[in-house]
Write a protein that holds these residues in place. Sequence first.
Motif, PDB file in Angstrom:
ATOM      1  N   GLY A 125       0.566  -1.146   0.152  1.00 27.12           N
ATOM      2  CA  GLY A 125       0.148  -0.164  -0.023  1.00 27.12           C
ATOM      3  C   GLY A 125       0.779   0.995   0.007  1.00 27.12           C
ATOM      4  O   GLY A 125       2.100   1.218  -0.426  1.00 27.12           O
ATOM      5  N   GLN A 126       0.588   2.257   0.008  1.00 25.74           N
ATOM      6  CA  GLN A 126       1.000   3.483   0.160  1.00 25.74           C
ATOM      7  C   GLN A 126       1.647   4.276   1.253  1.00 25.74           C
ATOM      8  O   GLN A 126       1.812   3.034   2.856  1.00 25.74           O
ATOM      9  CB  GLN A 126      -0.247   4.913   0.404  1.00 25.74           C
ATOM     10  CG  GLN A 126      -0.714   4.971  -1.165  1.00 25.74           C
ATOM     11  CD  GLN A 126       0.101   5.507  -2.034  1.00 25.74           C
ATOM     12  OE1 GLN A 126       0.589   6.524  -2.042  1.00 25.74           O
ATOM     13  NE2 GLN A 126      -0.678   5.014  -3.273  1.00 25.74           N
ATOM     14  N   PRO A 127       3.237   3.958   1.990  1.00 24.70           N
ATOM     15  CA  PRO A 127       4.159   4.740   2.600  1.00 24.70           C
ATOM     16  C   PRO A 127       3.448   5.349   3.608  1.00 24.70           C
ATOM     17  O   PRO A 127       2.568   5.885   3.710  1.00 24.70           O
ATOM     18  CB  PRO A 127       5.086   5.058   2.244  1.00 24.70           C
ATOM     19  CG  PRO A 127       4.902   4.169   0.379  1.00 24.70           C
ATOM     20  CD  PRO A 127       4.098   4.473   0.299  1.00 24.70           C
ATOM     21  N   GLU A 138       4.743   0.077  -0.003  1.00 23.57           N
ATOM     22  CA  GLU A 138       5.462  -0.187   1.299  1.00 23.57           C
ATOM     23  C   GLU A 138       4.405  -1.461   1.580  1.00 23.57           C
ATOM     24  O   GLU A 138       3.945  -2.014   1.113  1.00 23.57           O
ATOM     25  CB  GLU A 138       4.843   0.775   1.881  1.00 23.57           C
ATOM     26  CG  GLU A 138       5.209   0.402   3.487  1.00 23.57           C
ATOM     27  CD  GLU A 138       5.262   1.145   4.611  1.00 23.57           C
ATOM     28  OE1 GLU A 138       5.274   0.653   6.233  1.00 23.57           O
ATOM     29  OE2 GLU A 138       4.258   1.943   4.729  1.00 23.57           O
ATOM     30  N   LEU A 139       5.841  -2.602   1.110  1.00 22.60           N
ATOM     31  CA  LEU A 139       5.811  -3.617   1.885  1.00 22.60           C
ATOM     32  C   LEU A 139       4.609  -4.135   3.441  1.00 22.60           C
ATOM     33  O   LEU A 139       5.607  -3.458   4.352  1.00 22.60           O
ATOM     34  CB  LEU A 139       6.061  -4.435   1.214  1.00 22.60           C
ATOM     35  CG  LEU A 139       6.446  -6.261   1.662  1.00 22.60           C
ATOM     36  CD1 LEU A 139       7.762  -7.591   0.956  1.00 22.60           C
ATOM     37  CD2 LEU A 139       6.461  -6.740   3.090  1.00 22.60           C
ATOM     38  N   THR A 176       8.913  -1.967   6.792  1.00 17.66           N
ATOM     39  CA  THR A 176       9.856  -2.211   8.068  1.00 17.66           C
ATOM     40  C   THR A 176      10.012  -3.281   9.174  1.00 17.66           C
ATOM     41  O   THR A 176       8.399  -3.741   8.885  1.00 17.66           O
ATOM     42  CB  THR A 176       8.786  -0.555   9.784  1.00 17.66           C
ATOM     43  OG1 THR A 176       8.994   0.925   8.803  1.00 17.66           O
ATOM     44  CG2 THR A 176       9.633  -0.199  10.302  1.00 17.66           C
ATOM     45  N   THR A 177      10.503  -4.011   9.354  1.00 14.74           N
ATOM     46  CA  THR A 177      10.352  -5.015  10.240  1.00 14.74           C
ATOM     47  C   THR A 177      11.340  -4.449  11.694  1.00 14.74           C
ATOM     48  O   THR A 177      11.833  -3.330  11.800  1.00 14.74           O
ATOM     49  CB  THR A 177      11.263  -6.063   9.858  1.00 14.74           C
ATOM     50  OG1 THR A 177      10.913  -7.702   9.963  1.00 14.74           O
ATOM     51  CG2 THR A 177      12.589  -5.728   9.693  1.00 14.74           C
ATOM     52  N   LEU A 212      13.100  -0.934  15.418  1.00 12.38           N
ATOM     53  CA  LEU A 212      12.538  -0.980  14.072  1.00 12.38           C
ATOM     54  C   LEU A 212      14.065  -0.299  13.305  1.00 12.38           C
ATOM     55  O   LEU A 212      13.971   0.644  13.034  1.00 12.38           O
ATOM     56  CB  LEU A 212      11.713  -0.152  14.257  1.00 12.38           C
ATOM     57  CG  LEU A 212      10.090  -1.309  14.706  1.00 12.38           C
ATOM     58  CD1 LEU A 212       8.521   0.536  14.518  1.00 12.38           C
ATOM     59  CD2 LEU A 212       9.305  -2.444  14.365  1.00 12.38           C
ATOM     60  N   PHE A 213      13.708  -1.571  12.352  1.00 15.56           N
ATOM     61  CA  PHE A 213      14.449  -1.173  11.031  1.00 15.56           C
ATOM     62  C   PHE A 213      13.553  -0.948   9.789  1.00 15.56           C
ATOM     63  O   PHE A 213      12.728  -1.311   9.446  1.00 15.56           O
ATOM     64  CB  PHE A 213      14.793  -2.435  10.812  1.00 15.56           C
ATOM     65  CG  PHE A 213      15.895  -2.463  11.799  1.00 15.56           C
ATOM     66  CD1 PHE A 213      16.326  -2.246  13.157  1.00 15.56           C
ATOM     67  CD2 PHE A 213      16.514  -4.184  12.084  1.00 15.56           C
ATOM     68  CE1 PHE A 213      17.719  -2.592  13.638  1.00 15.56           C
ATOM     69  CE2 PHE A 213      17.187  -4.504  12.848  1.00 15.56           C
ATOM     70  CZ  PHE A 213      17.768  -3.929  13.928  1.00 15.56           C
ATOM     71  N   HIS A 214      13.885   0.109   9.246  1.00 13.08           N
ATOM     72  CA  HIS A 214      13.785   0.773   7.721  1.00 13.08           C
ATOM     73  C   HIS A 214      14.667   0.393   6.986  1.00 13.08           C
ATOM     74  O   HIS A 214      15.223   0.592   6.340  1.00 13.08           O
ATOM     75  CB  HIS A 214      13.128   2.293   7.980  1.00 13.08           C
ATOM     76  CG  HIS A 214      12.242   2.942   6.736  1.00 13.08           C
ATOM     77  ND1 HIS A 214      10.571   1.796   6.371  1.00 13.08           N
ATOM     78  CD2 HIS A 214      12.310   3.414   5.999  1.00 13.08           C
ATOM     79  CE1 HIS A 214      10.174   3.047   5.299  1.00 13.08           C
ATOM     80  NE2 HIS A 214      10.686   4.094   4.468  1.00 13.08           N
TER      81      HIS A 214
END
Length: 228
Positions: A125-127, A138-139, A176-177, A212-214
Motif C-alpha cells: 500500500g501507500q507508505p 510499502e510492503l 519496516t521490520t 524497528l528497521f526501515h
Amino acid sequence: MASYRIRQYRDQDYEAVRTLFTRGILEHAPSVYRNALRSAWAQLGLLVVFLAVRVTVGYWLLGLVALALGLVAIWLLVRNFCTAYVEQALSTDLQDIPAGYLRAPDSGFWVAEAGGTVVGTVAVGQPEDPSERGVALELRRMSVSRDWRGRGVSKALCGEVLRFARARGFGTVVLTTSVVQVVAQRLYEGQGFRKVATFSPSLLATFLGFQLFHYRCDLPGRSAPTAR
C-alpha cells in the motif's frame, strides 16, 4: 512436499488471515523478552529494584524475590506490547481488508494457499511516511505459517509485491521490520532491500530495547523515483 499458490485475497480468507497474523506476531514475544533483558535500561531497573529491597529490608532472599517479580513485570510489559500491536492492526487495516487494500489505489493483498488453507499473507500500500508517498510502495503484513517456513513462501510473497510495484511504475519498495525478526531481515536483504533507518516506536519500546528497521529496495531497471 505439498505445493502452494499465490493468489489475491478473498472474503472467505478473512478469519484465516487475521489468525495467521496474530499468531505470527505473538510468537515473537519470547524473542522480544530476551531482547529486553539485554537492554541497559531494563538491566538498570532490575538492579535498582534488587538493591533497594536488599538495602531496605536487609535480606538477600527478598532481594532475589523482588528481582524475580521484576522479571515477571518485564514479561507482562512485553506481552502487552505485542498484544497492543496486534489489536491495533486488527482494528485498522486488517479490519476491512478489501477497503484498505483491494479498492485503495496502488494497493493489494495476497495469500499463499496450500490444500485449501491460507499459509501466508502479504500486502502492499501507500507508505506511512508522507515523504515516500507517490514515489514508493510499502510492503506490509508479511506472515507465513510456522509449518511452511523455509519452503520459499516468504520469497514468493515478497516477489509478488516487487512485481506489482514495478508493473505500477514505481521504482522503490519500502518496509519496516523489527530487531527480533532476524530471519525476515535476511529474506529482505536477499531480495535486494537495504536498511536505511533504525528507530524506536515509543518510550516503552526504548525501555525494552525494541527497535524497528526501515528497509528500501530500488527496483532494477528503474530510474530514480520522482515525486508525483
